[in-house]
Design an enzyme around this catalytic site. Sequence first.
Site, PDB file in Angstrom:
ATOM      1  N   ARG A 101       0.849  -1.190   0.000  1.00 49.20           N
ATOM      2  CA  ARG A 101       0.000   0.000   0.000  1.00 49.20           C
ATOM      3  C   ARG A 101       0.884   1.240   0.000  1.00 49.20           C
ATOM      4  NH1 ARG A 101      -3.422  -2.584  -1.838  1.00 49.20           N
ATOM      5  NH2 ARG A 101      -5.515  -2.973  -1.059  1.00 49.20           N
ATOM      6  N   GLU A 137      -3.709   7.672  -5.485  1.00 46.61           N
ATOM      7  CA  GLU A 137      -3.886   6.935  -6.739  1.00 46.61           C
ATOM      8  C   GLU A 137      -5.136   7.397  -7.462  1.00 46.61           C
ATOM      9  OE1 GLU A 137      -3.695   2.735  -5.869  1.00 46.61           O
ATOM     10  OE2 GLU A 137      -1.733   2.935  -4.951  1.00 46.61           O
ATOM     11  N   HIS A 143      -0.687   0.318 -10.009  1.00 46.52           N
ATOM     12  CA  HIS A 143      -1.412  -0.586  -9.096  1.00 46.52           C
ATOM     13  C   HIS A 143      -1.971  -1.800  -9.845  1.00 46.52           C
ATOM     14  CE1 HIS A 143      -3.719  -0.784  -5.039  1.00 46.52           C
ATOM     15  NE2 HIS A 143      -3.522  -2.003  -5.521  1.00 46.52           N
TER      16      HIS A 143
HETATM   17  C1  DGY Z   1      -5.915  -5.808  -3.432  1.00 46.64           C
HETATM   18  O1  DGY Z   1      -6.570  -6.819  -3.751  1.00 46.64           O
HETATM   19  O2  DGY Z   1      -5.953  -5.334  -2.302  1.00 46.64           O
HETATM   20  C2  DGY Z   1      -5.076  -5.195  -4.494  1.00 46.64           C
HETATM   21  O3  DGY Z   1      -4.304  -4.174  -4.018  1.00 46.64           O
HETATM   22  C3  DGY Z   1      -5.969  -4.706  -5.622  1.00 46.64           C
HETATM   23  O4  DGY Z   1      -6.752  -3.653  -5.164  1.00 46.64           O
END
Ligand code: DGY
Length: 324
Positions: A237, A266, A285
């Site tokens: 993250r 983001e 991402h």
């Molecule tokens: C998740 O599954 O948490 C990935 O980061 C995709 O959002």
Amino acid sequence: MSFKVIQYDDLPDDLEQRLLESCDVTKVDSLDLMQGDEYRTVLAEAKGLIGVGQEVGAQFLDLAPKLRVASTISVGYDHFDVAEMTKRKIMLMHTPDVLTETTADMIFTLILCAARRAAELHSMVKSGGWTQMVGPEHFGSDVYGKKLGIVGLGRIGSAVARRAYNGFNMEILYHNRKVNQEAEKSFNARHCSFDELLVESDFVCLVLPLSDQTRKLMGSAEFDKMKPGAFLINGGRGPVVDELALVEALQKGKIRGAGLDVYEQEPLPTDSPLLNLPEVVTLPHIGSATHETRYAMAECALNNLLGALIHRETRNCVNPEIAN
Ligand code: DGY
């Protein structure tokens, strides 16, 4: 009985059909509270939610008093107020496991791309800048045999460690709250303090969820401790890293490069200083973003929703203690 469900993301056609056959579905573009009276009436009756990536906090939950299950099409659930949901006895479901290997592939892509400067040199070739044999100014760094420090050796971290150990003969250090005996046995991984990991690793790889404990975990003091030729990799993250501190560490040559799939904000703002640093690999991402895995996640989220709504099943439930 047909449960009222709000769907706030697209599902593959066959899964959407299954959802429609089992539930009374209202599809919306977003969970935004400004959507008007009609939406609020649906929200007041909704028993289930399925979708991804929108904030669900107390204000939203106040308008959904009958909500019993929220199923996110993601493994991460930092956009939900879990304590508030638990207090209101709302089950929160997520999609671990199905995205583990795909996300580990992406994190290893970042390691290789950052070390071998693949994105930067690719752009050089595409823009016609390859006019002579490359020299030391374009050389990268080895990956094979180097030290990989993983912060957060859970499912995805372990899948990265397996690739590194078996495929690239890397030494694995890790920092976790709990010792991961399986990883110690399988990959000879060594548990160490966060400081030790920063000081020793050639690649510091963050695979952490976002929480009050992990927010801005990597700041100036931490970059100062890293080896001068080391790389930061973030596949968890964005807000775990203080981006301004990262930019400063790169500009001052404290570390050699970074591979990022996630950011404080983001999509990454177009004026982000990260975009001007060729030694930073920036992906949008895409940890789990393959056709196969996104389908598997949607299917898992649908099964989670129906299992929890109909049978109070707790597999993949973040707060299973409230199911009884
Ligand atoms: C998740 O599954 O948490 C990935 O980061 C995709 O959002």
